[in-house]
Design a protein around this motif. Structure first.
Motif, PDB file in Angstrom:
ATOM      1  N   PRO A 124      69.363  43.202  51.620  1.00  0.00           N
ATOM      2  CA  PRO A 124      70.498  42.960  50.730  1.00  0.00           C
ATOM      3  C   PRO A 124      70.139  42.022  49.577  1.00  0.00           C
ATOM      4  CG  PRO A 124      71.184  42.860  53.025  1.00  0.00           C
ATOM      5  CD  PRO A 124      69.692  42.953  53.040  1.00  0.00           C
ATOM      6  N   GLY A 125      70.324  42.521  48.347  1.00  0.00           N
ATOM      7  CA  GLY A 125      70.045  41.724  47.159  1.00  0.00           C
ATOM      8  C   GLY A 125      68.589  41.647  46.764  1.00  0.00           C
ATOM      9  N   LEU A 126      67.710  42.305  47.516  1.00  0.00           N
ATOM     10  CA  LEU A 126      66.275  42.260  47.213  1.00  0.00           C
ATOM     11  C   LEU A 126      65.799  43.642  46.766  1.00  0.00           C
ATOM     12  CD1 LEU A 126      64.649  40.058  50.016  1.00  0.00           C
ATOM     13  CD2 LEU A 126      65.243  39.418  47.684  1.00  0.00           C
ATOM     14  N   VAL A 127      65.889  43.881  45.463  1.00  0.00           N
ATOM     15  CA  VAL A 127      65.479  45.152  44.865  1.00  0.00           C
ATOM     16  C   VAL A 127      64.478  44.855  43.764  1.00  0.00           C
ATOM     17  CG1 VAL A 127      66.204  47.220  43.628  1.00  0.00           C
ATOM     18  CG2 VAL A 127      67.711  46.217  45.347  1.00  0.00           C
ATOM     19  N   LYS A 128      63.450  45.670  43.647  1.00  0.00           N
ATOM     20  CA  LYS A 128      62.491  45.517  42.556  1.00  0.00           C
ATOM     21  C   LYS A 128      62.205  46.873  41.929  1.00  0.00           C
ATOM     22  CE  LYS A 128      58.208  45.900  42.895  1.00  0.00           C
ATOM     23  NZ  LYS A 128      56.744  45.700  42.950  1.00  0.00           N
ATOM     24  N   VAL A 129      61.715  46.844  40.705  1.00  0.00           N
ATOM     25  CA  VAL A 129      61.245  48.043  40.014  1.00  0.00           C
ATOM     26  C   VAL A 129      59.732  47.943  39.929  1.00  0.00           C
ATOM     27  CG1 VAL A 129      61.507  46.970  37.728  1.00  0.00           C
ATOM     28  CG2 VAL A 129      61.489  49.476  37.936  1.00  0.00           C
ATOM     29  N   GLY A 130      59.047  49.066  40.030  1.00  0.00           N
ATOM     30  CA  GLY A 130      57.594  49.042  39.969  1.00  0.00           C
ATOM     31  C   GLY A 130      57.035  50.399  39.598  1.00  0.00           C
ATOM     32  N   ILE A 131      55.713  50.461  39.465  1.00  0.00           N
ATOM     33  CA  ILE A 131      55.040  51.723  39.174  1.00  0.00           C
ATOM     34  C   ILE A 131      53.882  51.897  40.151  1.00  0.00           C
ATOM     35  CG2 ILE A 131      55.653  51.560  36.736  1.00  0.00           C
ATOM     36  CD1 ILE A 131      52.698  50.970  36.129  1.00  0.00           C
ATOM     37  N   THR A 132      53.504  53.146  40.375  1.00  0.00           N
ATOM     38  CA  THR A 132      52.360  53.451  41.230  1.00  0.00           C
ATOM     39  C   THR A 132      51.776  54.778  40.786  1.00  0.00           C
ATOM     40  OG1 THR A 132      51.615  53.726  43.525  1.00  0.00           O
ATOM     41  CG2 THR A 132      53.755  54.670  42.987  1.00  0.00           C
ATOM     42  N   ALA A 133      50.481  54.967  40.994  1.00  0.00           N
ATOM     43  CA  ALA A 133      49.833  56.225  40.642  1.00  0.00           C
ATOM     44  C   ALA A 133      50.457  57.370  41.444  1.00  0.00           C
ATOM     45  CB  ALA A 133      48.329  56.144  40.918  1.00  0.00           C
ATOM     46  N   ALA A 148      67.198  45.553  31.598  1.00  0.00           N
ATOM     47  CA  ALA A 148      68.557  46.089  31.552  1.00  0.00           C
ATOM     48  C   ALA A 148      69.293  45.952  32.877  1.00  0.00           C
ATOM     49  CB  ALA A 148      68.522  47.560  31.124  1.00  0.00           C
ATOM     50  N   LEU A 149      68.582  46.145  33.983  1.00  0.00           N
ATOM     51  CA  LEU A 149      69.219  46.092  35.304  1.00  0.00           C
ATOM     52  C   LEU A 149      69.102  44.715  35.956  1.00  0.00           C
ATOM     53  CD1 LEU A 149      67.989  49.496  36.805  1.00  0.00           C
ATOM     54  CD2 LEU A 149      70.076  49.040  35.494  1.00  0.00           C
ATOM     55  N   ARG A 150      68.330  43.831  35.328  1.00  0.00           N
ATOM     56  CA  ARG A 150      68.103  42.482  35.860  1.00  0.00           C
ATOM     57  C   ARG A 150      67.520  42.517  37.267  1.00  0.00           C
ATOM     58  NH1 ARG A 150      70.164  38.711  32.488  1.00  0.00           N
ATOM     59  NH2 ARG A 150      71.722  39.376  30.956  1.00  0.00           N
ATOM     60  N   VAL A 151      66.510  43.363  37.419  1.00  0.00           N
ATOM     61  CA  VAL A 151      65.778  43.412  38.679  1.00  0.00           C
ATOM     62  C   VAL A 151      64.334  43.005  38.394  1.00  0.00           C
ATOM     63  CG1 VAL A 151      67.227  45.138  39.805  1.00  0.00           C
ATOM     64  CG2 VAL A 151      65.317  45.881  38.397  1.00  0.00           C
ATOM     65  N   ALA A 179      72.335  52.231  49.630  1.00  0.00           N
ATOM     66  CA  ALA A 179      73.474  52.126  48.706  1.00  0.00           C
ATOM     67  C   ALA A 179      73.137  51.341  47.436  1.00  0.00           C
ATOM     68  CB  ALA A 179      74.660  51.487  49.421  1.00  0.00           C
ATOM     69  N   GLU A 180      72.408  50.246  47.585  1.00  0.00           N
ATOM     70  CA  GLU A 180      72.123  49.390  46.429  1.00  0.00           C
ATOM     71  C   GLU A 180      71.206  50.083  45.419  1.00  0.00           C
ATOM     72  OE1 GLU A 180      71.076  44.664  45.669  1.00  0.00           O
ATOM     73  OE2 GLU A 180      71.061  45.493  47.703  1.00  0.00           O
ATOM     74  N   ILE A 181      70.150  50.752  45.900  1.00  0.00           N
ATOM     75  CA  ILE A 181      69.278  51.427  44.939  1.00  0.00           C
ATOM     76  C   ILE A 181      69.926  52.699  44.395  1.00  0.00           C
ATOM     77  CG2 ILE A 181      67.073  50.467  45.693  1.00  0.00           C
ATOM     78  CD1 ILE A 181      66.603  53.031  47.282  1.00  0.00           C
ATOM     79  N   ALA A 182      70.843  53.326  45.149  1.00  0.00           N
ATOM     80  CA  ALA A 182      71.560  54.485  44.630  1.00  0.00           C
ATOM     81  C   ALA A 182      72.396  54.087  43.420  1.00  0.00           C
ATOM     82  CB  ALA A 182      72.446  55.096  45.714  1.00  0.00           C
ATOM     83  N   GLU A 183      73.067  52.936  43.510  1.00  0.00           N
ATOM     84  CA  GLU A 183      73.899  52.462  42.392  1.00  0.00           C
ATOM     85  C   GLU A 183      73.023  52.094  41.196  1.00  0.00           C
ATOM     86  OE1 GLU A 183      75.742  49.600  39.798  1.00  0.00           O
ATOM     87  OE2 GLU A 183      74.284  48.999  41.305  1.00  0.00           O
ATOM     88  N   LEU A 184      71.890  51.440  41.439  1.00  0.00           N
ATOM     89  CA  LEU A 184      70.997  51.059  40.347  1.00  0.00           C
ATOM     90  C   LEU A 184      70.338  52.278  39.715  1.00  0.00           C
ATOM     91  CD1 LEU A 184      69.313  47.878  41.857  1.00  0.00           C
ATOM     92  CD2 LEU A 184      70.763  47.970  39.812  1.00  0.00           C
ATOM     93  N   HIS A 185      70.011  53.270  40.519  1.00  0.00           N
ATOM     94  CA  HIS A 185      69.427  54.513  39.985  1.00  0.00           C
ATOM     95  C   HIS A 185      70.402  55.177  39.020  1.00  0.00           C
ATOM     96  CE1 HIS A 185      67.961  58.662  39.825  1.00  0.00           C
ATOM     97  NE2 HIS A 185      66.795  58.223  40.305  1.00  0.00           N
TER      98      HIS A 185
END
Length: 293
Positions: free
Chosen positions: A103-112, A149-152, A177-183
């Motif tokens: 809960p409350g711990l979401v990050k954005v990242g990239i991977t090959a 924009a999403l403050r993650v 639920a949390e990443i669904a809303e952010l997506h």
């Protein structure tokens, strides 16, 4: 005298997590297996080198370091990483993702793209969804756009991930639920690079893979190993593996061992010795002293 092995880290392979050893050996980490090892008296933890090469200085490194590299090798390793933005001409496709650790711990990242969800398993992501795919620099620009924009964040301290693991929601839908809303918010933003192809939301849940789903996890962890020490030992039944963490059922309760603390040490198999490494009590847990068991 037992042969000493030098650990080179935990990897998530197609068949599950494995411990890798210098020289190419691998040890499968299956739940229910006993994991037990010790550090020889007088042992010294040494730098693991960089980019597949041994440290030329054979430098000693601190026991609490999760990187297990000296300053120079750490600099060389980071200079050739995707995170350093020095690989602009990398022709491989990349993916942008949203990862949830609690809960409350979401990050954005990239991977090959070729790595699949290995990066998410390595990070201990409880669930995640892809956001888009495309060239490296387009993926990097999208990551920066979404972070602002999403403050993650694009990084979360591992101690925070570990601290929330025992209190996760019980269902996949709740966890996603949390990443669904952010997506949904992310795909509605303007400014995405044209060369990045958006991907629909599809939550992928790792709780059962890790062994931390409520229906199959054992007692909550009561402590975490701070570092290994010369002459120390730890052993227990493996009840879960999440990211780099082994959850071991010891005589003092479930203790979490970050396998990154194992690298650089010469390790030997042990039998039934009690735990003798510095352990810190996890917040909200009871019954574990700070220091040697």
């Amino acid at each position: 005298m037992a042969q000493a092995w030098k650990c080179s880290g935990l990897r998530w392979a197609a068949g599950g997590p494995v411990l890798t050893w210098v020289g190419g050996r691998r040890s499968a980490l299956t739940r229910g297996k006993r994991v037990a090892f010790g550090v020889a008296e007088g042992g010294v933890r040494t730098c693991g080198g960089a980019r597949g090469h041994a440290c030329p200085a054979g430098a000693a490194v601190p026991g609490r370091s999760t990187g297990a590299r000296c300053e120079e090798c750490a600099r060389l390793d980071r200079a050739h990483s995707v995170a350093a933005d020095t690989l602009a001409d990398d022709p491989r496709p990349y993916r942008v993702y949203l990862a949830w650790f609690g809960p409350g711990l979401v990050k954005v990242g990239i991977t090959a793209y070729e790595r699949g969800d290995a990066r998410l398993l390595e990070q201990g992501a409880v669930c995640f969804s892809w956001l888009g795919r495309g060239p490296l620099m387009a993926a990097r620009r999208t990551e920066e756009l979404l972070r602002a924009a999403l403050r993650v964040p694009d990084r979360i301290p591992y101690s925070h991930k570990r601290a929330v693991r025992a209190g996760l929601p019980g269902t996949e839908a709740e966890r996603a639920a949390e990443i669904a809303e952010l997506h949904a918010r992310a795909v509605g933003l303007g400014g995405w690079p044209e060369s990045l192809t958006p991907e629909p939301f599809r939550g992928v849940d790792h709780a059962r893979v890790f062994g931390i789903e409520q229906s199959d996890r054992g007692p909550a962890a009561v402590g975490e190993v701070v570092q290994l020490v010369a002459g120390g030992a730890i052993g227990g039944e493996l009840v879960a593996v999440a990211g780099p963490d082994l959850h071991l059922a010891t005589e003092r309760g479930v203790v979490v061992l970050d396998t990154r603390l194992m690298t650089g040490w010469e390790l030997v198999p042990t039998a039934g010795e009690p735990c003798a490494v510095p352990v810190r009590e996890l917040k909200g847990a009871a019954g574990v002293q700070d220091g040697l068991f």
